[in-house]
Design an enzyme around this catalytic site. Structure first.
Site, PDB file in Angstrom:
ATOM      1  N   GLU A  91       0.844  -1.195   0.000  1.00  0.00           N
ATOM      2  CA  GLU A  91       0.000   0.000   0.000  1.00  0.00           C
ATOM      3  C   GLU A  91       0.880   1.244   0.000  1.00  0.00           C
ATOM      4  O   GLU A  91       1.900   1.309   0.681  1.00  0.00           O
ATOM      5  CB  GLU A  91      -0.891  -0.011   1.255  1.00  0.00           C
ATOM      6  CG  GLU A  91      -1.812   1.191   1.373  1.00  0.00           C
ATOM      7  CD  GLU A  91      -2.640   1.189   2.663  1.00  0.00           C
ATOM      8  OE1 GLU A  91      -3.688   1.866   2.677  1.00  0.00           O
ATOM      9  OE2 GLU A  91      -2.248   0.524   3.641  1.00  0.00           O
TER      10      GLU A  91
ATOM     11  N   LYS B  52      -9.951   1.840  -2.080  1.00  0.00           N
ATOM     12  CA  LYS B  52     -10.150   1.432  -0.684  1.00  0.00           C
ATOM     13  C   LYS B  52     -11.546   1.810  -0.206  1.00  0.00           C
ATOM     14  O   LYS B  52     -11.938   2.984  -0.258  1.00  0.00           O
ATOM     15  CB  LYS B  52      -9.083   2.104   0.188  1.00  0.00           C
ATOM     16  CG  LYS B  52      -8.992   1.600   1.624  1.00  0.00           C
ATOM     17  CD  LYS B  52      -7.783   2.239   2.292  1.00  0.00           C
ATOM     18  CE  LYS B  52      -7.500   1.670   3.672  1.00  0.00           C
ATOM     19  NZ  LYS B  52      -6.264   2.276   4.247  1.00  0.00           N
TER      20      LYS B  52
ATOM     21  N   CYS C 136      -5.763  -2.862   3.103  1.00  0.00           N
ATOM     22  CA  CYS C 136      -5.488  -2.604   4.517  1.00  0.00           C
ATOM     23  C   CYS C 136      -6.718  -2.673   5.413  1.00  0.00           C
ATOM     24  O   CYS C 136      -7.184  -3.747   5.762  1.00  0.00           O
ATOM     25  CB  CYS C 136      -4.770  -1.255   4.651  1.00  0.00           C
ATOM     26  SG  CYS C 136      -3.893  -1.045   6.224  1.00  0.00           S
TER      27      CYS C 136
END
Length: 304
Positions: free
Chosen positions: A58, A141, A182
């Protein structure tokens, strides 16, 4: 990306995770170093087989922090289902990743970069390339990292980022792969739906920190793998205590029974994991939760 109804046959393949270090303020240096590591991972020196899929972390092209995202953001302009002209791309990161995938002849999950949309919104976006270097999928995301643990860590991605609004998966010749980034891993619905849509493997580039990493990095990956009887992997940056954000590291791949196939330390490192479909098949045959769910008692969230 909405996957087709029939997933590709699940075949054995090798996964490479690049736990990239030395991510600094100079974007050109970050891109150059990432390219070097991708080619090194693909070469797989000392191994009998090169990887089929390579993953980088990331926010690999910039320091990690909400103040940095708008500064390093790039326009990508990818439209799902439409051919993408990499040569005409405004994104220098996309151009590098495309060229590296093509040169090395591997599938590549290009970690994530800050992406600026024409309307001004900035996203944390993962990009995916096939061995021809074609950009075939992006994932923005979905769940932004907004946390406040007293006396430990406070972070608020939403100060500069906008959340994505779609689930993402892509098909290769060896597996259907679901994407997240994440903090997405803390929301089991994302993994559940991906698994029920036929994903065999879930890959989430991520950057847990020195508070949440020791607590939950391994736990969450093993939980998602066992819950859904899929392979699960997260790829972290290396730990740099001179940086403003201290990543936990410990990039990892987990099998459907919760076994750890490979794990990095905290420094820059490339690790490999051999993905064996028989492990998934045995897990689902021996503990057949995929056929024992009670949708007469509770809803199938994949259809809600």
């Amino acid at each position: 990306m909405t996957p087709p109804s029939v997933a590709p046959s699940f075949r054995s393949f090798t996964l490479a995770l690049i736990q990239m270090g030395h991510i600094g303020a100079n974007k050109a240096d970050n891109l150059r170093h990432a390219r070097e590591l991708i080619l090194r991972a693909a070469a797989a020196e000392g191994r009998t087989k090169k990887p089929d899929l390579v993953v980088i972390p990331e926010c690999f092209n910039s320091p990690y922090g909400h103040v940095h995202f708008p500064v390093y953001a790039e326009k990508i302009g990818y439209l799902n289902g439409k051919p993408y002209d990499t040569a005409a791309s405004e994104s220098e990161s996309v151009k590098m990743l495309s060229a590296a995938a093509k040169e090395s002849g591997v599938w590549l999950i290009g970690g994530s970069i800050p992406e600026r949309e024409d309307g001004g919104n900035v996203y944390n976006t993962a990009t995916v390339y096939n061995p021809k270097g074609e950009l075939v999928a992006i994932h923005r995301k979905v769940h932004l990292f907004d946390i406040d643990i007293p006396n430990k860590i406070k972070f608020k991605e939403s100060e500069t980022l906008t959340a994505g609004g779609k689930l993402t998966s892509f098909d290769t010749e060896f597996a259907r792969i679901g994407l997240g980034i994440c903090y997405d891993i803390r929301f089991p619905e994302l993994a559940m739906i991906s698994a029920r849509q036929g994903c065999h493997v879930l890959v989430y580039p991520g950057a847990f920190n020195m508070t949440t990493g020791p607590l939950h990095w391994e736990l969450l990956q093993r939980a998602r793998a066992v819950d859904n009887q899929v392979f699960m992997s997260m790829c972290s940056p290396a730990r740099d205590l001179t940086a403003g954000y201290h990543a936990w590291g410990h990039s990892m791949a987990v099998d459907p029974m919760g076994g750890i196939l490979a794990e990095a330390g905290d420094a820059e490192e490339i690790i490999y994991a051999d993905i064996d479909p028989q492990v998934l098949q045995d897990a689902r045959a021996g503990i057949p939760v995929t056929t024992q769910r009670r949708f007469d008692v509770y809803p199938d969230i994949a259809k809600v």
